[in-house]
Scaffold this motif. Structure first.
Motif, PDB file in Angstrom:
ATOM      1  N   TYR A 130       0.633  -1.549  -0.328  1.00 41.47           N
ATOM      2  CA  TYR A 130      -0.307  -0.044  -0.169  1.00 41.47           C
ATOM      3  C   TYR A 130       1.169   1.297   0.402  1.00 41.47           C
ATOM      4  O   TYR A 130       0.368   2.313  -0.506  1.00 41.47           O
ATOM      5  CB  TYR A 130      -0.940  -0.267   0.796  1.00 41.47           C
ATOM      6  N   LYS A 131       2.032   1.613   0.801  1.00 39.33           N
ATOM      7  CA  LYS A 131       3.119   2.560   1.054  1.00 39.33           C
ATOM      8  C   LYS A 131       3.715   2.570  -0.555  1.00 39.33           C
ATOM      9  O   LYS A 131       3.846   4.162  -0.700  1.00 39.33           O
ATOM     10  CB  LYS A 131       3.950   1.976   2.247  1.00 39.33           C
ATOM     11  N   ARG A 144      -0.556   2.530  -3.550  1.00 39.95           N
ATOM     12  CA  ARG A 144      -1.617   2.037  -2.970  1.00 39.95           C
ATOM     13  C   ARG A 144      -2.441   1.715  -3.940  1.00 39.95           C
ATOM     14  O   ARG A 144      -3.724   0.819  -3.509  1.00 39.95           O
ATOM     15  CB  ARG A 144      -2.233   3.649  -2.042  1.00 39.95           C
ATOM     16  N   ASP A 145      -3.440   2.195  -5.331  1.00 37.98           N
ATOM     17  CA  ASP A 145      -3.597   1.683  -5.506  1.00 37.98           C
ATOM     18  C   ASP A 145      -3.864   0.123  -6.242  1.00 37.98           C
ATOM     19  O   ASP A 145      -5.099  -0.213  -5.940  1.00 37.98           O
ATOM     20  CB  ASP A 145      -3.916   2.565  -7.520  1.00 37.98           C
ATOM     21  N   VAL A 190      -4.720  -2.172  -2.820  1.00 40.46           N
ATOM     22  CA  VAL A 190      -5.757  -2.428  -2.674  1.00 40.46           C
ATOM     23  C   VAL A 190      -7.130  -2.647  -4.378  1.00 40.46           C
ATOM     24  O   VAL A 190      -8.255  -3.393  -4.036  1.00 40.46           O
ATOM     25  CB  VAL A 190      -7.056  -0.468  -3.303  1.00 40.46           C
ATOM     26  N   GLU A 193      -0.744   3.894  12.060  1.00 40.31           N
ATOM     27  CA  GLU A 193      -0.429   3.294   9.997  1.00 40.31           C
ATOM     28  C   GLU A 193      -1.438   2.334   9.817  1.00 40.31           C
ATOM     29  O   GLU A 193      -1.678   2.420   8.926  1.00 40.31           O
ATOM     30  CB  GLU A 193       0.438   2.836  10.145  1.00 40.31           C
ATOM     31  N   ASP A 228      -4.742   4.068  10.107  1.00 41.59           N
ATOM     32  CA  ASP A 228      -5.164   4.903   8.806  1.00 41.59           C
ATOM     33  C   ASP A 228      -5.325   4.210   7.498  1.00 41.59           C
ATOM     34  O   ASP A 228      -6.117   4.243   6.870  1.00 41.59           O
ATOM     35  CB  ASP A 228      -3.598   5.767   8.585  1.00 41.59           C
ATOM     36  N   ILE A 229      -4.283   3.371   7.122  1.00 39.34           N
ATOM     37  CA  ILE A 229      -4.511   2.642   5.991  1.00 39.34           C
ATOM     38  C   ILE A 229      -6.298   1.991   6.049  1.00 39.34           C
ATOM     39  O   ILE A 229      -6.809   1.596   5.286  1.00 39.34           O
ATOM     40  CB  ILE A 229      -3.391   1.358   5.797  1.00 39.34           C
ATOM     41  N   THR A 231      -9.075   2.010   7.177  1.00 42.46           N
ATOM     42  CA  THR A 231      -9.380   3.765   6.894  1.00 42.46           C
ATOM     43  C   THR A 231      -9.725   3.592   5.916  1.00 42.46           C
ATOM     44  O   THR A 231     -10.915   3.747   5.589  1.00 42.46           O
ATOM     45  CB  THR A 231      -9.082   4.829   8.085  1.00 42.46           C
ATOM     46  N   ASP A 232      -8.694   3.060   5.372  1.00 39.81           N
ATOM     47  CA  ASP A 232      -9.289   3.795   3.430  1.00 39.81           C
ATOM     48  C   ASP A 232      -9.303   2.938   2.883  1.00 39.81           C
ATOM     49  O   ASP A 232     -10.737   2.361   2.123  1.00 39.81           O
ATOM     50  CB  ASP A 232      -7.502   4.278   3.277  1.00 39.81           C
ATOM     51  N   VAL A 233      -8.920   1.538   3.733  1.00 37.40           N
ATOM     52  CA  VAL A 233      -9.313  -0.152   2.511  1.00 37.40           C
ATOM     53  C   VAL A 233     -11.047  -0.426   2.393  1.00 37.40           C
ATOM     54  O   VAL A 233     -11.486  -0.759   2.161  1.00 37.40           O
ATOM     55  CB  VAL A 233      -8.794  -1.121   3.318  1.00 37.40           C
ATOM     56  N   THR A 258     -13.310   1.538   2.841  1.00 43.43           N
ATOM     57  CA  THR A 258     -13.780   2.275   1.865  1.00 43.43           C
ATOM     58  C   THR A 258     -14.276   1.309   0.044  1.00 43.43           C
ATOM     59  O   THR A 258     -15.143   1.416  -0.269  1.00 43.43           O
ATOM     60  CB  THR A 258     -13.464   3.441   1.325  1.00 43.43           C
TER      61      THR A 258
END
Lengths: 544, 544
Positions: free
Chosen positions: A151-152, A155-156, A159, A186, A189-190, A192-194, A196
């Motif tokens: 992801y770092k 990211r795209d 995911v 971390e 945060d990560i 929390t994004d995934v 979605t």
């Protein structure tokens, strides 16, 4: 408030098994499966069928699970090969697993360098593999390897890997911190994004302890939306270990921040078996339990000097963060151990020994058990030795025979043709109670204990028939304090080939031969006791 | 970007010392002080002067510190007593400490029930005590005991305790999670509140590992504003341990989230001594280093089968979260498994054995290692046996002596007064190479292996001086296939009391005595080899 369901996935038998020095036999795996199932875990990843003989056999005849879903681990289909021609993948489909968890690269760097394929080819393999598992009627899961570094790095793409698996029908997409270097904030945060992209109800977390944050990382992932936690009992795992379920489960049930919002397959009653489950694994691995382990360690609730025992007993919650009994542990009071009595009563009840709660001999038995445990005896697994101890204390067991003396010799020397050979020989002198004349037996063996065992079982006079068919099937040695000034604890497992019964006995001594001798004696006496072997000449009284 | 200063406070010698079974002697404490000072830690809490003789003596003559502030621990002045009449407090002021850290109740419940005073009386004691320390010209610190539970019970009072100390001139107000039950997100939220009352530049955090979150809790506190972290080396501490500085320090220096914002007294060069510092503490405590410890553990960077050594060596950052050398650790390539040849080469290089990559003998050595491992030998820990094997294969090791025969006997019998005793005796016949006449040695022991070890080390002729001072410090037995038809693997750890060197050797046999014998022989031969013991009479050739 309706609680959300949190799923617990145990990989002790797969990821944990990769730890150097760990080699589970088939029987070990079955035993651990039972312990994990009893605990109420949702998924048990039993291993990697097709990769090695033990796992293939384990998955060829599924154990009886009351709660857990039996899960097989394997690889995503190799790119450039059809599913039908991927032998490893087919082995997964042919196993008796109810769920299959495959691992895939989710860091584009690895896709290019380790696999040598394009990003899209990787996604295609993932989609095909997951679909095939789903089509076979099982739960499909994808372990996204090195997800957080992936992801770092991109990211795209990371995911996209997760999304692809989800859209192909995966029940769980598991984000793996494979090299263990990601920090708790971390992870939060990560994830929390995934969430979605893949809903938390289908998201799992798999962490490693390389920065000593595996537990915190798992909890953070849950707070950010994950609903499956992967880990191992006792944090077993290579390098610095996997996420420690033994530390995570009690937190989920006993800390309100989690207990009020989530429920798992582990009930409070099952939680009370956690300490026992932890010890069973240690015993199978022949490891000393880690005294300082959170929740289940022997020292986890040891009070320190300065806090009076009475203060603790009155209001323990002002000094202890949770009640030790809730995880099946006990408070070790330096002054006295209050919880001991109820522990013993529960054990006696479990063994079917009828005794009144207020019988004064219980206190005596408790004392004796504590003294012995202080010397190194353990009754967690050696239940036969415990039952023998208890029934002897209550005057129910006659003294069938006495070993007057024994001698064991191991000699390494040149034989007649000049080869160096080792010979082990044991001589035993036994008095069958009631008889005047002793019986001598001599036996050779491939080692001193084998020889001693042979000699002890060779001729027990009128009791010989009770021990025919009994064989030694396992022998474990633990050195308890280190160096050769140490205490040796021996655990012996016996098996009655006639009835199939198995029982475990223990012996402790600075001398390994003495310790083995004690365990072997207990083994024989236990059999005689269970068979109610007659002993007319001997008067039996309770020791207390 | 200007970095903020983060202060590291070590309490190995005070809180760590409270662990049951730990008893530091004065010399141990001085040695650890040096190690901690060399590491670059800011505060070293040496102990509790006035509470015990060792600590009083340690603080009577301050060690020479290059970096650290020598800190004494003690209690807040007792309520109802003047400072002058509080003997314990006066002992603190009279010590050579440059900083004094006192502990106070911050949970109103404890103030009432444990101290039996009012909330205001407690605040008054705190203010007076801190002021007195400041007036004596030293740094003053307050450990707010049970702070997080106190905050949850009565936020305003807990915060008042912190404020009182700060306003009285405390350099640091330390928030202690004394029973270790607070979770990372709670720590973050609570500290975020407290920094509105006491600035982060004066706020410290002191956590315990009862939920396995001590490290995460410390990091969370820093993210929320704390600028001092208290912990111990190797996480030493009672119950489940203190916050592990050995895990925290590398994270602070090597993870950008922290390294970009903070600097500590630990430089990259000092960080490279971390593994050594960790081992020194283990050695002082006579504990086997924890193999799976994050960053510094022997297994922390051990690669697993499936990842070729070549892949790792090319781009280690794609498989390892940090470089092992940065903390003074090394990458351990497991000797067996797939990447065989490059693994062996890397191992030989690590051991300082000079050999060309293309030397044909490497293939032979690899074959031999694999055969032995199939038989049960393990070289992951038994590095000395591996080095012996490798150097022997390359013709570098003479045959110093030959054991012609041995005999070990264990006899259990009645002695002259009728007691049952066990006697273990070993006889060994040795030819020192080059000598015609053999040497016989006999020894007794508390077990067969102890006796054999004693006999082997009793008289090695001209080589005896090389093994004086070598003792057996650990002995591990593993039964490899179960039952008494099993293979026994023995690992022996030897310790040279003169140099402090430790080495591990292995032996394998169905016979436990033979297996032990093999490991003991390797131990002795390794020492002779390392000392380049002369062996003029013996011709040495490579085995391949």
């Amino acid at each position: 408030m309706t609680k959300e369901r949190l799923y617990l996935f145990d990989t002790t038998l797969r990821d944990g098994a990769q730890t150097t020095g760990v080699a589970f036999k088939l029987e070990d795996k079955r035993r651990i499966c039972k312990v994990l199932d009893d605990l109420g875990l949702d998924y048990i990843e039993g291993g990697y069928p097709g990769a090695n003989a033990t796992d293939t056999e384990l998955f060829a005849s599924k154990p009886d699970f009351a709660n857990a879903t039996f899960t097989a681990f394997g690889m995503t289909k190799r790119a450039g090969r059809s599913l039908e021609n991927d032998v490893g993948f087919q082995a997964l489909l042919q196993s008796e697993a109810d769920a299959i968890c495959i691992v895939a690269k989710s860091w584009d760097y690895h896709v290019r360098v380790a696999l040598g394929i394009t990003n899209d080819e990787n996604l295609e393999s993932i989609a095909q593999s997951i679909s095939a598992i789903v089509a076979s009627g099982r739960e499909a899961m994808l372990d996204c390897e090195h997800f957080f570094d992936g992801y770092k790095g991109n990211r795209d793409y990371a995911v996209a890997v997760a999304r692809t698996a989800y859209e192909a029908g995966a029940r769980w997409v598991v984000l793996c911190d494979t090299n263990g270097g990601t920090l708790p904030h971390e992870i939060h945060d990560i994830v929390t994004d995934v969430v979605t992209v893949v809903p938390g109800t289908h998201l799992g977390i798999h962490t490693h302890n390389d920065t000593e944050n595996a537990v915190a990382n798992s909890l953070m992932a849950v707070r950010a939306g994950c609903r499956q936690i992967q880990g191992t009992l006792n944090g077993l795992g290579e390098r610095c270990g996997n996420a420690n379920l033994t530390s995570i489960i009690p937190t989920l049930l006993l800390k309100s921040e989690f207990a009020e919002h989530f429920e798992t397959g582990v009930t409070p009653a099952r939680l009370r078996t956690l300490t026992h489950a932890s010890r069973v694994l240690d015993e199978i691995l022949n490891r000393s339990p880690y005294k300082h382990a959170p929740y289940v360690g022997e020292s986890a609730f040891a009070t320190k000097a300065g806090i009076h025992a009475s203060a603790i007993l009155k209001e323990p919650e002002t000094y202890e963060h949770v009640a030790p009994e809730s995880v099946g542990n006990t408070r070790r009071l330096l002054i006295s151990d209050q919880g001991g009595r109820s522990n013993i009563l529960a054990e006696l009840d479990r063994l079917g020994i009828a005794i009144s709660k207020d019988d004064p001999r219980i206190g005596n038995l408790l004392e004796e058990v504590k003294e012995r445990e202080a010397k190194g005896y353990t009754y967690e697994s050696a239940e036969a030795s415990f039952e023998l101890l208890a029934r002897r204390a209550l005057g129910e067991v006659p003294k069938y025979f006495t070993v007057d003396s024994f001698r064991v010799m191991v000699e390494r020397r040149h034989n007649a043709v000049g080869d160096l050979v080792t010979v082990s020989e044991a001589t035993v002198k036994v008095f069958i109670n009631g008889d005047r004349e002793p019986l001598w037996s001599v036996a050779e063996g491939n080692g001193p204990v084998n020889a001693l065992d042979g000699a002890l079982r060779k001729d027990l006079g009128r009791y010989q028939k009770y021990i025919e068919g009994v064989e030694l099937v396992d022998y474990k040695v633990r050195i308890l304090t280190g160096g050769t000034e140490a205490i040796t604890r021996v655990l012996v497992e016996s098996h009655d080939t006639t009835t199939g019964a198995r029982w475990i006995t223990v012996g402790v001594s600075p001398n390994i031969i003495d310790a083995s001798f004690e365990a072997l004696l207990d083994s024989i006496n236990f059999k005689l006791m269970k068979d109610s072997a007659p002993a007319e000449h001997v008067k039996v009284v309770s020791r207390y």
